[in-house]
Design an enzyme around this catalytic site. Structure first.
Site, PDB file in Angstrom:
ATOM      1  N   PRO A 239       0.819  -1.211   0.000  1.00 15.12           N
ATOM      2  CA  PRO A 239       0.000   0.000   0.000  1.00 15.12           C
ATOM      3  C   PRO A 239       0.857   1.268   0.000  1.00 15.12           C
ATOM      4  O   PRO A 239       1.702   1.455   0.875  1.00 15.12           O
ATOM      5  CB  PRO A 239      -0.792  -0.110   1.311  1.00 15.12           C
ATOM      6  CG  PRO A 239      -0.728  -1.542   1.689  1.00 15.12           C
ATOM      7  CD  PRO A 239       0.578  -2.049   1.178  1.00 15.12           C
ATOM      8  N   GLU A 240       0.659   2.087  -1.016  1.00  7.98           N
ATOM      9  CA  GLU A 240       1.291   3.400  -1.058  1.00  7.98           C
ATOM     10  C   GLU A 240       0.184   4.443  -0.909  1.00  7.98           C
ATOM     11  O   GLU A 240      -0.954   4.101  -0.595  1.00  7.98           O
ATOM     12  CB  GLU A 240       2.080   3.562  -2.351  1.00  7.98           C
ATOM     13  CG  GLU A 240       3.234   2.571  -2.478  1.00  7.98           C
ATOM     14  CD  GLU A 240       4.092   2.796  -3.712  1.00  7.98           C
ATOM     15  OE1 GLU A 240       4.073   3.914  -4.260  1.00  7.98           O
ATOM     16  OE2 GLU A 240       4.782   1.849  -4.136  1.00  7.98           O
TER      17      GLU A 240
END
Length: 270
Positions: free
Chosen positions: A2-3
């Site tokens: 997850p960014e």
């Protein structure tokens, strides 16, 4: 992993169910994540109402009257809204049970996520206070990037992945942004002209905006899934080694910057 776009899409997906909701119970199924889950969270949270759901970099912030819960999804973490009747699985570590009958559940099979609590201003927490400007705000601009990059002998991809420079940009979106502005990932940050800084700032904003829009239109955080996954995207270079460039058909190359892989097109990026 997850960014910023995945975390922002998560925030958008859970905000409506959480804002104004009263917490009736907290269950910690596994207290050993990247950091130990703070002791006493049930006592701190039970009976409290969630005032808002914010994001800073890759952290989600659930603000309550007596403090804030900080959530980081690590490399494999996901949040889902499930029924209170849904039994937790082997990789479900934390439940926030709401009066509505919904549960905000953290799933993280590698346990690199983390949960923190602060009774002070969350933006001054030690994990947040040194994070750079949000990339989709006016604070991240040409002048800022040009000034900060002067005399920096570091590859530009690693430079913009530094959370002290700009918030939330990881390997995927750094590579994609550099492709959009036709810049090789090993270009030295200090060598950038103002025009190149503007092109990179614009590319970062465009890349993130498109990604968030894609995820917001496709993700359902109440949908039960055997294998949790983030929204699919048509990436230009990341993870596409030896596949044809979507613009020029030349094979995408894979390189190394420090201990991280990078992907690029030698024809489109120069």
């Amino acid at each position: 992993m997850p960014e910023l776009p995945e975390v922002e899409v998560t925030r958008l997906g859970i905000t409506r169910a959480l804002t104004g909701a009263r917490i009736s119970a907290v269950s910690v199924h596994s207290s050993k994540l990247r950091a130990m889950v703070p002791a006493g969270l049930p006592q701190l949270l039970c009976g409290r109402t969630i005032a808002s759901v914010q994001r800073r970099g890759k952290y989600l912030i659930l603000e309550c009257p007596n403090g804030s819960l900080l959530l980081h999804l690590g490399m494999t973490g996901h949040l889902r809204l499930v029924s209170a009747a849904t039994a937790p699985g082997p990789h479900d570590h934390f439940d926030l049970v709401l009066d509505s009958g919904l549960v905000l559940r953290l799933n993280d099979y590698r346990r690199f996520g983390s949960i923190h609590w602060t009774s002070e201003n969350p933006m001054q927490h030690q994990l947040l206070r040194k994070i750079g400007p949000e990339p989709l705000t006016a604070a991240f601009n040409t002048e800022y990037l040009y000034r900060l990059s002067r005399n920096r002998k570091v590859a530009i991809q690693r430079f913009i992945m530094d959370s002290a420079v700009v918030a939330g940009i990881g390997n995927i979106y750094a590579a994609e942004s550099l492709f959009r502005c036709r810049m090789l990932p090993d270009t030295l940050a200090g060598s950038l002209t103002e025009a190149q800084c503007k092109a990179l700032v614009d590319a970062v904003k465009e890349t993130l905006t498109v990604s968030i829009a894609t995820g917001s239109s496709s993700m359902d955080f109440t949908r039960a899934e055997e294998k949790l996954a983030y929204f699919p995207q048509e990436l230009y270079v990341y993870g596409r080694e030896r596949k044809p460039c979507r613009k020029c058909m030349a094979p995408i190359q894979r390189g190394r910057l420090g201990n991280r892989s990078t992907f690029f097109c030698t024809h489109c990026q120069s």
